[in-house]
Design an enzyme around this catalytic site. Structure first.
Site, PDB file in Angstrom:
ATOM      1  CE  LYS A   1      -3.782  -2.461   2.230  1.00 32.90           C
ATOM      2  NZ  LYS A   1      -4.410  -2.881   3.486  1.00 32.90           N
TER       3      LYS A   1
ATOM      4  CG  ASP B   1      -9.299  -0.021   5.508  1.00 35.57           C
ATOM      5  OD1 ASP B   1      -9.046  -0.173   4.298  1.00 35.57           O
ATOM      6  OD2 ASP B   1      -8.650  -0.546   6.425  1.00 35.57           O
TER       7      ASP B   1
ATOM      8  CD  GLN C   1      -3.296  -4.593   6.658  1.00 32.97           C
ATOM      9  OE1 GLN C   1      -3.191  -3.592   5.946  1.00 32.97           O
ATOM     10  NE2 GLN C   1      -4.015  -5.637   6.298  1.00 32.97           N
TER      11      GLN C   1
END
Ligand code: NDP
Length: 308
Positions: A54, A121, A98
């Site tokens: 990412k 997210d 994460q």
């Protein structure tokens, strides 16, 4: 019926190019570039790779990125403090914690604490609530990627029957809501659904997000259906390889296993599925690539929403 194998890389590259163009334009106008901060807790090898990828993708597109790496033993309270600090930091546009988090951490509490406007997210309860209501929000990346695949491939959503296998917070539930918002008739299946195959076979669009290698076999797919395979699983044995693949693909995958000890497969059994489906997404090379592209798009949107 001819089979189309979707090229996830092509669609992801298109989206990334669009994001990179907009980032360049922002910088040209004298605005600070978007900034993504990832928080990684513990040493989960897959999570480390995801966060690294990412970061690389962000930098390729002109998005600044940073990673905060905390030890496995980090208590919930300390991680909450870190999230609050990032919420207050005006230079941070997107916060990505994460998942999965170590078991000692209360993941829901952490996700709830992220500033809704920095939740790139798209899985904060407020963003998910807005999504269900069809209101503008930061959309969860994998479901948004699935919609991009369908729309950019010219697959009709309005009026068709869609079946979503799996009801997780990050994939199943939000993608079902997004399909419903686009006027599909949506059925959500899960581990307690009886006679699953009779439901999946009826679907024009079948989305498999359950995390079980090759769970969806050809006899569970209606002729000509669009099959979106979200699963990411590893297989390594010759028996599994022969179940999934034949011909040239079997040879190619056997070489991958000989070299790396494993190969990635989805929740759909490739060999039997391609005999029936009209369009299918491969693993790797499908949904996963879109997830990262849509994360970048969300970071850009979060930056733009903030203004100068
Ligand atoms: P979860 O484990 O959170 O959810 C799995 C879902 O599948 C649950 O709703 C579960 O039902 C359902 N399920 C499990 N077994 C069965 C069964 N035998 N029959 C019917 N339903 C079943 O998974 P995620 O949504 O997080 O991920 C799913 C897969 O997608 C994984 O392989 C993951 O690695 C992958 N993934 C890929 C991404 C990408 O970018 N490509 C991004 C995110 C995930 P129940 O609720 O009843 O337990």
């Amino acid at each position: 019926m001819t089979l189309r194998i979707l090229d996830g890389k092509q669609i992801a590259d298109e989206i990334k190019a669009e994001v990179a163009r907009e980032v360049k334009e922002l910088i040209h106008q004298g605005t600070r570039p978007p900034q993504l901060t990832a928080v990684l807790v513990g040493e989960n090898p897959a999570s480390r790779v995801y966060v690294k990828n990412k970061g690389h993708t962000a930098e390729e597109l002109g998005i600044e990125s940073a990673t905060i790496h905390l030890p496995e033993t980090t208590p919930t309270e300390l991680l909450l403090e870190e999230v609050r600090r990032l919420n207050r930091d005006d230079e941070v546009d997107g916060i990505l914690v994460q998942l999965p988090l170590p078991r000692i951490i209360n993941a829901d509490q952490i996700l709830d604490e992220i500033d809704v406007k920095k939740d790139v997210d798209g899985i904060h309860p407020a963003n998910l609530g807005r999504l269900v209501l069809g209101q503008p929000c930061l959309e969860p990346c994998t479901p948004a990627g699935i919609i991009q695949i369908l729309e950019r491939s010219g697959i009709r959503i309005a009026g068709v029957r869609a079946c979503v296998l799996g009801r997780s917070r990050i994939v199943g539930k939000p993608v079902a809501a997004m399909l419903l918002n686009r006027h599909a008739t949506v059925t959500i299946c899960h581990s307690k659904t009886p006679e699953l195959a009779s439901v999946t076979r009826e679907a024009d669009i079948l989305i498999a997000a359950i995390g079980r290698p090759g769970f969806v076999t050809g006899d569970m797919i209606g002729p000509g259906a669009t099959v979106i395979d979200v699963g990411i699983n590893e297989i390594s044995s010759q028996t599994d390889l022969a179940r999934f693949f034949d011909g040239e693909e079997l040879e190619r995958r056997s070489v991958v296993v000989a070299r790396k000890g494993r190969t990635l497969v989805g929740d759909v059994e490739w060999k039997s599925a391609i005999a029936v489906a009209g369009l299918i997404t491969p693993v790797p090379g499908g949904v996963g690539l879109l997830t990262i592209a849509m994360l970048m798009k969300n970071v850009l949107e979060a930056r733009k929403a903030k203004g100068r």
